[in-house]
Design an enzyme around this catalytic site. Sequence first.
Site, PDB file in Angstrom:
ATOM      1  N   GLU A  63      -5.090   2.343  -3.788  1.00  0.00           N
ATOM      2  CA  GLU A  63      -3.640   2.392  -3.887  1.00  0.00           C
ATOM      3  C   GLU A  63      -3.005   1.124  -3.333  1.00  0.00           C
ATOM      4  OE1 GLU A  63      -4.702   4.519   0.005  1.00  0.00           O
ATOM      5  OE2 GLU A  63      -5.530   4.334  -2.009  1.00  0.00           O
TER       6      GLU A  63
ATOM      7  N   ASP B 269       0.856  -1.186   0.000  1.00  0.00           N
ATOM      8  CA  ASP B 269       0.000   0.000   0.000  1.00  0.00           C
ATOM      9  C   ASP B 269       0.890   1.233   0.000  1.00  0.00           C
ATOM     10  OD1 ASP B 269      -3.021   0.826   0.565  1.00  0.00           O
ATOM     11  OD2 ASP B 269      -1.724   2.168   1.714  1.00  0.00           O
TER      12      ASP B 269
END
Length: 453
Positions: free
Chosen positions: A370, A327
Amino acid sequence: MILINRHMGNRYVSFFFACLVFFGLFHAFYSKIAVFVPALSPFLFPTLTIFLLVFHLFIAFFMAMKYWCDKDRVFLLAIAFAFAGSAILLAGTMSNFPGWLNPYGTHRINYNDAMIFFMMRNIMMACLFILATVLFTLRHYPLTRLMYKFIIGGIYIFTTTMITLTWLWSSHSSLLSLDLVNNESRQMTVLWSQVVNIILIVLWITALITMLAITRLRNLFWVSGSFLCVCYVITLATLLSSDHVEGFAWYHSRLFETTATLLIIFALLHDVFSLYRVSHLKYQQSYQNSIRDALTRLYNRSYFYESLSHSLSTTSASKPVSVIVSDLDRFKRINDTYGHLQGDKVLQFVANLLMDSVRPQDIAARIGGEEFVLLLPNTSSEAAKQVAERIRVTLSSFDRETTHGELPEPITISMGIYTAQSPMVTAEECVERADKAMYEAKATGRNRVVVFK
């Protein structure tokens, strides 16, 4: 406009040059085998007729199938009827050679009927070719149901009428009569030599001009159709030099017609394979779009889980499967500060880095905004950690200058790893455990790699 006209002119020149080359090669070939014609004459013409019949049936079936796949292209039906009707008349032609399998028999050949079938077959095909070309101009216009039925009905009535007239004019019926050949002397009559043959040539030239003017040879399909028109013009022109049905010109024209039709079949098969290739490419593109993320072109969530489940089915201690969940750190601030367009560029940059950092058999996917994930088959926990560290270090070394603005500022990434060594664990459990390790990396300072224990 000048460039378009020049392009069209070059296309026509190339087409007619190719026709001349083909005719020249065929004429040279026939000159070599002409010496064998007298010995083969008892069964050469019927044999070529049978081949032509089979070829025309094949083309008719092919056109009917293309029409069935796209009902808006009604012009294909006219071509299908042209070749189907031609096959029927060719079968009628064969009925006039009852003893062709036994050249030493006493069966009488009806040459006049054969010529009548030949004449009517040419008239029918040329007219239907012209009609098909005219109908081609209507392909983008929606036809009413009434107009659609009228066109199909008209094609059917015309074809059956031509076949019926052929039967009535031949010796099978006493209602009508037409003398094109003297069956005793086997000489062609003046009616054929000076009237019918000329009319047929003019009719095929009309079909050729119509096809060239309307279709402009836009694809191989219409190039093939125009080539066939040229072939029939040459075939009939060849017969002008002969006044005898068993002369060399007659066998020359029939062999030429058969060979040209075979080339048409090859062209149509090429069209089929081209369509298959295009269709296959479109299918591949559609399939790739269904399994990939639209923004980053990484694999999507569903494909990743499907691949992970498949890999886990063969997992063992000697064949471990590692999952890396990652992430981007503080990515929301990138969107808030620089905008979502810049944020998309960051995601694309990271996606390219991930794809360049793994093996061809590995899978890189985007499973969230993301959040990215890597599937590494046959990879131990230690090897997976080395891959993750290499990605983390490489990403953190980039800045705005080294990426030419793709990264507005240095970006870091937190990564969690889980390695499965048993098929008992599920795909969801693998991702969940790697996700926990990733959150541990974030909780302990970000920009680091943590292995699930």
